[in-house]
Design a protein around this motif. Structure first.
Motif, PDB file in Angstrom:
ATOM      1  N   GLN A  78      14.911   3.560 -12.901  1.00 39.30           N
ATOM      2  CA  GLN A  78      13.849   4.564 -12.957  1.00 39.30           C
ATOM      3  C   GLN A  78      12.516   3.906 -13.289  1.00 39.30           C
ATOM      4  N   HIS A  79      12.510   3.017 -14.277  1.00 39.25           N
ATOM      5  CA  HIS A  79      11.271   2.342 -14.651  1.00 39.25           C
ATOM      6  C   HIS A  79      10.777   1.429 -13.534  1.00 39.25           C
ATOM      7  N   PHE A  80      11.695   0.817 -12.817  1.00 34.78           N
ATOM      8  CA  PHE A  80      11.258  -0.028 -11.712  1.00 34.78           C
ATOM      9  C   PHE A  80      10.614   0.805 -10.609  1.00 34.78           C
ATOM     10  N   LEU A  81      11.147   1.974 -10.347  1.00 36.47           N
ATOM     11  CA  LEU A  81      10.525   2.851  -9.349  1.00 36.47           C
ATOM     12  C   LEU A  81       9.113   3.238  -9.782  1.00 36.47           C
ATOM     13  N   GLU A  82       8.908   3.444 -11.072  1.00 37.87           N
ATOM     14  CA  GLU A  82       7.562   3.722 -11.578  1.00 37.87           C
ATOM     15  C   GLU A  82       6.638   2.530 -11.358  1.00 37.87           C
ATOM     16  N   VAL A  83       7.172   1.316 -11.547  1.00 43.29           N
ATOM     17  CA  VAL A  83       6.379   0.113 -11.266  1.00 43.29           C
ATOM     18  C   VAL A  83       5.932   0.102  -9.804  1.00 43.29           C
ATOM     19  N   ILE A  84       6.828   0.472  -8.898  1.00 41.49           N
ATOM     20  CA  ILE A  84       6.487   0.516  -7.473  1.00 41.49           C
ATOM     21  C   ILE A  84       5.367   1.523  -7.222  1.00 41.49           C
ATOM     22  N   TYR A  85       5.465   2.712  -7.802  1.00 44.95           N
ATOM     23  CA  TYR A  85       4.425   3.718  -7.625  1.00 44.95           C
ATOM     24  C   TYR A  85       3.071   3.215  -8.137  1.00 44.95           C
ATOM     25  N   VAL A  86       3.087   2.605  -9.312  1.00 45.65           N
ATOM     26  CA  VAL A  86       1.838   2.121  -9.904  1.00 45.65           C
ATOM     27  C   VAL A  86       1.259   0.967  -9.082  1.00 45.65           C
ATOM     28  N   PHE A  87       2.111   0.047  -8.656  1.00 46.47           N
ATOM     29  CA  PHE A  87       1.631  -1.071  -7.838  1.00 46.47           C
ATOM     30  C   PHE A  87       1.026  -0.557  -6.532  1.00 46.47           C
ATOM     31  N   ASP A  88       1.687   0.392  -5.898  1.00 47.91           N
ATOM     32  CA  ASP A  88       1.175   0.938  -4.644  1.00 47.91           C
ATOM     33  C   ASP A  88      -0.138   1.692  -4.851  1.00 47.91           C
ATOM     34  N   TRP A  89      -0.266   2.397  -5.971  1.00 51.13           N
ATOM     35  CA  TRP A  89      -1.534   3.053  -6.300  1.00 51.13           C
ATOM     36  C   TRP A  89      -2.642   2.011  -6.393  1.00 51.13           C
ATOM     37  N   ARG A  91      -2.730  -1.036  -5.057  1.00 49.44           N
ATOM     38  CA  ARG A  91      -3.000  -1.627  -3.739  1.00 49.44           C
ATOM     39  C   ARG A  91      -3.819  -0.684  -2.852  1.00 49.44           C
ATOM     40  N   ASN A  92      -3.507   0.604  -2.931  1.00 49.12           N
ATOM     41  CA  ASN A  92      -4.244   1.576  -2.107  1.00 49.12           C
ATOM     42  C   ASN A  92      -5.696   1.697  -2.549  1.00 49.12           C
ATOM     43  N   LYS A  93      -5.919   1.604  -3.843  1.00 53.22           N
ATOM     44  CA  LYS A  93      -7.283   1.757  -4.379  1.00 53.22           C
ATOM     45  C   LYS A  93      -8.095   0.470  -4.213  1.00 53.22           C
ATOM     46  N   TYR A  94      -7.423  -0.672  -4.344  1.00 54.06           N
ATOM     47  CA  TYR A  94      -8.111  -1.969  -4.247  1.00 54.06           C
ATOM     48  C   TYR A  94      -7.357  -2.850  -3.244  1.00 54.06           C
ATOM     49  N   PRO A  95      -7.446  -2.518  -1.964  1.00 51.28           N
ATOM     50  CA  PRO A  95      -6.601  -3.184  -0.966  1.00 51.28           C
ATOM     51  C   PRO A  95      -6.868  -4.680  -0.799  1.00 51.28           C
ATOM     52  N   ASN A  96      -8.056  -5.141  -1.155  1.00 49.92           N
ATOM     53  CA  ASN A  96      -8.395  -6.550  -0.938  1.00 49.92           C
ATOM     54  C   ASN A  96      -8.324  -7.394  -2.205  1.00 49.92           C
TER      55      ASN A  96
END
Length: 236
Positions: A78-89, A91-96
């Motif tokens: 469950q915590h790892f899935l949260e890490v994925i959500y946060v990492f993707d957030w 990346r989406n906000k600061y793609p470069n």
């Protein structure tokens, strides 16, 4: 000062702190340890920011910090899935942005999981914990107490079994630079475990002399030196 934000997961959100540095072109994602909180990382984060100018994002897993969820009912998966959500957030906000992931203890274990599923530039594993592969879906109540804790402690001492762990067996596929931070007097993550991480990643190593597992209650002079060593590696 950190800006507190909410990052949506699957049907709920986690609380995160965004520290705006001199640049958002280089960002550090800090993954906290078991039963820690994002607020407890503020001194370390501010020290890293002062020396590197990088921006930092950290967050509380469910059951941590001010989360209303029972910590004992959570699971590493469950915590790892949260890490994925946060990492993707992020990346989406600061793609470069160039991203470094810093994981402490339990957070180091989750950061290592992340290397399989996401791409980023640098990885810092501070006294990284590890658990049996079969315990990824075990409740943290069982995992960190009683028989589960004894099972984990024994596994962390077994160099042969550690080398076969899927996390470490595939670590060589990570293309970024890695630093493993070892605390010389660590009472929770033994040398056999950090050695296994170092070998698996071909990592650079920083040994914090005399340091226990936790940074809590260590002299400020030692924390300053600790921050400086990690910051120097980040800027290298």
């Amino acid at each position: 000062m950190a800006e507190t934000i909410k990052i949506e997961c699957s049907g709920y959100s986690v609380d995160a702190d965004w520290y705006a540095g001199n640049t958002s072109d280089e960002i550090v994602l800090v993954l906290i340890g078991w039963a820690s909180s994002r607020k407890s990382q503020s001194n370390l984060i501010e020290g890293l920011m002062e020396r590197t100018g990088m921006s930092v994002l950290t967050f509380d897993y469910s059951g941590h910090g001010d989360s209303p969820i029972d910590i004992n009912g959570t699971r590493p998966a469950q915590h790892f899935l949260e890490v994925i959500y946060v990492f993707d957030w992020l990346r989406n906000k600061y793609p470069n942005a160039k991203v470094t992931v810093v994981g402490a203890s339990y957070g180091g274990y989750l950061a290592t999981q992340l290397t399989k599923y996401r791409t980023f530039e640098k990885l810092i594993l501070r006294v990284p914990a590890i658990y049996l592969p079969s315990d990824f879906y075990t409740s943290n109540d069982d995992l960190h107490n009683g028989a589960g804790r004894k099972r984990t402690d024994a596994f962390r001492l077994d160099s042969e079994a550690l080398a076969k762990h899927p996390l470490l067996a595939r670590a060589g596929s990570f293309k970024g630079k890695t630093l493993v931070v070892v605390h010389e007097n660590d009472e929770r993550v033994p040398k056999s475990t950090t050695d296994a991480y170092i070998k698996a990643f071909g990592a650079d190593v920083y040994v914090a002399k005399g340091m226990p597992h936790s940074l809590h209650d260590i002299p400020s002079s030692e924390l300053i030196d600790y921050q400086a060593k990690i910051s120097d590696w980040l800027r290298g």
